[in-house]
Design an enzyme around this catalytic site. Structure first.
Site, PDB file in Angstrom:
ATOM      1  N   LYS A 112      37.675  33.353  56.490  1.00  0.00           N
ATOM      2  CA  LYS A 112      37.753  35.512  56.001  1.00  0.00           C
ATOM      3  C   LYS A 112      36.971  36.260  57.304  1.00  0.00           C
ATOM      4  O   LYS A 112      37.324  37.245  56.491  1.00  0.00           O
ATOM      5  CB  LYS A 112      37.530  35.827  54.354  1.00  0.00           C
ATOM      6  CG  LYS A 112      38.408  34.115  53.572  1.00  0.00           C
ATOM      7  CD  LYS A 112      37.628  34.903  52.556  1.00  0.00           C
ATOM      8  CE  LYS A 112      38.648  34.505  50.727  1.00  0.00           C
ATOM      9  NZ  LYS A 112      39.261  34.671  49.508  1.00  0.00           N
ATOM     10  N   LYS A 195      47.260  26.667  53.020  1.00  0.00           N
ATOM     11  CA  LYS A 195      47.627  26.800  50.979  1.00  0.00           C
ATOM     12  C   LYS A 195      48.062  28.254  50.961  1.00  0.00           C
ATOM     13  O   LYS A 195      47.860  29.612  51.575  1.00  0.00           O
ATOM     14  CB  LYS A 195      46.190  26.606  50.861  1.00  0.00           C
ATOM     15  CG  LYS A 195      45.300  27.943  50.802  1.00  0.00           C
ATOM     16  CD  LYS A 195      44.345  28.048  49.703  1.00  0.00           C
ATOM     17  CE  LYS A 195      43.463  29.115  50.319  1.00  0.00           C
ATOM     18  NZ  LYS A 195      43.104  29.003  49.457  1.00  0.00           N
ATOM     19  N   LYS A 198      46.609  35.483  48.513  1.00  0.00           N
ATOM     20  CA  LYS A 198      47.177  36.033  48.668  1.00  0.00           C
ATOM     21  C   LYS A 198      46.999  37.597  49.558  1.00  0.00           C
ATOM     22  O   LYS A 198      47.383  38.196  49.676  1.00  0.00           O
ATOM     23  CB  LYS A 198      46.474  36.890  46.867  1.00  0.00           C
ATOM     24  CG  LYS A 198      45.115  37.289  47.842  1.00  0.00           C
ATOM     25  CD  LYS A 198      44.502  37.555  45.970  1.00  0.00           C
ATOM     26  CE  LYS A 198      42.415  37.756  46.490  1.00  0.00           C
ATOM     27  NZ  LYS A 198      41.986  35.933  45.937  1.00  0.00           N
TER      28      LYS A 198
HETATM   29  N1  AQP Z   1      47.342  27.586  47.226  1.00  0.00           N
HETATM   30  C1  AQP Z   1      46.322  26.825  46.117  1.00  0.00           C
HETATM   31  N2  AQP Z   1      46.575  25.408  45.721  1.00  0.00           N
HETATM   32  C2  AQP Z   1      45.794  25.361  44.827  1.00  0.00           C
HETATM   33  N3  AQP Z   1      44.802  25.456  43.984  1.00  0.00           N
HETATM   34  C3  AQP Z   1      44.405  27.198  44.778  1.00  0.00           C
HETATM   35  N4  AQP Z   1      43.656  28.103  44.624  1.00  0.00           N
HETATM   36  C4  AQP Z   1      43.507  28.607  45.198  1.00  0.00           C
HETATM   37  N5  AQP Z   1      44.548  28.851  45.881  1.00  0.00           N
HETATM   38  C5  AQP Z   1      44.747  27.743  45.674  1.00  0.00           C
HETATM   39  C6  AQP Z   1      42.531  27.904  43.461  1.00  0.00           C
HETATM   40  O1  AQP Z   1      42.591  29.498  42.651  1.00  0.00           O
HETATM   41  C7  AQP Z   1      41.065  29.197  42.400  1.00  0.00           C
HETATM   42  C8  AQP Z   1      40.739  30.877  42.550  1.00  0.00           C
HETATM   43  O2  AQP Z   1      39.933  30.802  43.171  1.00  0.00           O
HETATM   44  P1  AQP Z   1      39.833  31.857  43.533  1.00  0.00           P
HETATM   45  O3  AQP Z   1      39.062  33.373  42.807  1.00  0.00           O
HETATM   46  O4  AQP Z   1      38.754  31.809  44.894  1.00  0.00           O
HETATM   47  O5  AQP Z   1      40.640  32.639  44.933  1.00  0.00           O
HETATM   48  P2  AQP Z   1      41.424  33.108  46.205  1.00  0.00           P
HETATM   49  O6  AQP Z   1      41.141  31.477  46.143  1.00  0.00           O
HETATM   50  O7  AQP Z   1      40.562  33.674  46.370  1.00  0.00           O
HETATM   51  O8  AQP Z   1      42.980  33.116  45.934  1.00  0.00           O
HETATM   52  P3  AQP Z   1      43.614  33.168  46.937  1.00  0.00           P
HETATM   53  O9  AQP Z   1      45.150  33.684  46.865  1.00  0.00           O
HETATM   54  O10 AQP Z   1      43.627  31.802  47.820  1.00  0.00           O
HETATM   55  O11 AQP Z   1      42.756  34.157  47.737  1.00  0.00           O
HETATM   56  P4  AQP Z   1      42.170  33.814  49.474  1.00  0.00           P
HETATM   57  O12 AQP Z   1      43.335  34.161  49.665  1.00  0.00           O
HETATM   58  O13 AQP Z   1      41.006  35.400  48.963  1.00  0.00           O
HETATM   59  O14 AQP Z   1      41.286  33.001  49.380  1.00  0.00           O
HETATM   60  C9  AQP Z   1      39.717  28.239  42.606  1.00  0.00           C
HETATM   61  O15 AQP Z   1      39.748  27.018  42.068  1.00  0.00           O
HETATM   62  C10 AQP Z   1      41.362  27.556  43.896  1.00  0.00           C
HETATM   63  O16 AQP Z   1      41.134  27.221  44.318  1.00  0.00           O
END
Ligand code: AQP
Length: 331
Positions: A112, A195, A198
């Site tokens: 990130k 993975k 967003k």
């Molecule tokens: N692709 C994924 N497959 C399975 N689990 C996933 N999680 C996120 N992406 C996947 C799980 O969602 C939960 C919430 O995570 P978060 O609030 O940290 O969301 P995130 O990781 O920020 O979601 P994004 O879309 O992946 O955002 P960015 O791009 O900012 O990293 C967690 O339990 C995570 O494991």
């Protein structure tokens, strides 16, 4: 009952399919067998650039989605992180227990911080995993249901808890990670080596609150391969395997069953059917989320009740930690 804690960022407003299959589905299931604390982690949402008005709205939308997905405030404690200041109180103490070296090894920071570079990234982006450790340890958590991408952060949480306990006496439950067998890693539709997230271009990410027509189009345009057979083979057919995994997780049909179902048919058929399965799943969730947002007073009441309950547990942990670490009790 075992204690469960998990959190989700309100960053995008809408959750994506990976969030649901990797984590939120387990949140709902675990309410049956555990005492659950579920948190919209808004403090985590400001580690990168953010808009204050959007953040406020997204926190509400996130809470509404959690209820729409089946989190039941009669059985679980649902709250917003910033309503419970103990998260920050514990976080500072843990920052002084965690090591710079171990925090530096977190791959999510490396990923990130790429855009701004490490020097241009916020200190909060770097210390994020320590706040996450505080989130979990405050509630004496036994199990943390998360997707596979959170495994390393959970390891850090366990290391910090163990170090603290060794130094100051048994204070924290050392939590174990609870990662689902299916859906732990939903992959991006356009870049199936990464993975679903967003932060990648939206064409590869299915948002729960998107118009199902938009999601159907994304699924139809998903990257596959030049073969024709609908079979799971993660190494050689990551795109098709991902579509089968999503189908299986949402429809409840096993992958071998789906392979048989699609025998002699092409990728087009798989995509068309998956779009239907996704539409069927998201439609009621979207409708219920909107209903809840139309009456935010009820939603706010749920969150106030959740925060009150969360604070009871969190305040007891912070009091214990402050006592053990040598802070003078206020007179
Ligand atoms: N692709 C994924 N497959 C399975 N689990 C996933 N999680 C996120 N992406 C996947 C799980 O969602 C939960 C919430 O995570 P978060 O609030 O940290 O969301 P995130 O990781 O920020 O979601 P994004 O879309 O992946 O955002 P960015 O791009 O900012 O990293 C967690 O339990 C995570 O494991």
């Amino acid at each position: 009952l075992p204690r469960v804690f998990s959190g989700i960022q309100p960053t995008a407003g809408s959750f994506q399919l990976g969030n649901y299959l990797g984590a939120l589905r387990q949140w709902v299931a675990l309410q049956e067998t555990a005492e659950a604390f579920y948190c919209v982690v808004d403090l985590h949402a400001i580690t990168m650039d953010w808009d204050p008005e959007e953040l406020r709205q997204n926190s509400l939308t996130s809470a509404a989605q959690l209820l729409a997905l089946g989190v039941d405030p009669a059985r679980s404690t649902l709250f917003v992180q910033s309503h419970v200041p103990e998260h920050l109180q514990l976080s500072w103490v843990l920052e002084c227990v965690a090591r710079f070296g171990e925090a530096s090894r977190m791959t999510q920071f490396k990923d990130k911080s790429q855009r701004e570079g490490a020097d241009g990234s916020s200190v909060g982006l770097f210390t994020y995993p320590v706040l996450m450790a505080a989130d979990i340890l405050l509630y004496q958590t036994d199990q943390v249901p998360v997707g596979d991408d959170q495994r390393q952060h959970l390891e850090l949480t366990r290391d910090v808890a163990t170090r603290f306990n060794n130094r100051f006496g048994p204070t924290f439950t050392v939590p174990s990670v609870f990662i689902p067998e299916a859906g732990a890693r939903v992959m991006d539709l356009q870049t199936p080596e990464k993975k679903m997230s967003k932060s990648l271009p939206p064409a590869g990410c299915v948002f729960l609150l998107d118009d199902p027509k938009v999601s159907a189009k994304k699924i139809r345009s998903a990257v596959t391969d030049t073969g024709r057979e609908v079979v799971a083979d993660a190494a050689n057919k990551p795109g098709v395997t991902n579509l089968l995994t999503i189908h299986s997780a949402l429809s409840g049909r096993s992958i071998p069953e789906l392979e048989q179902h699609f025998a002699g048919r092409g990728y087009g058929d798989l995509k068309k059917e998956l779009a239907e399965v996704v539409t069927e799943f998201v439609s009621p969730v979207r409708a219920r989320t909107q209903e809840l947002l139309d009456d935010p007073a009820e939603l706010e009441r749920v969150l106030a009740g959740g925060a009150e309950r969360a604070r009871e547990v969190a305040a007891a942990t912070v009091a214990d930690v402050y006592e053990r670490t040598g802070f003078l009790a206020p007179g």
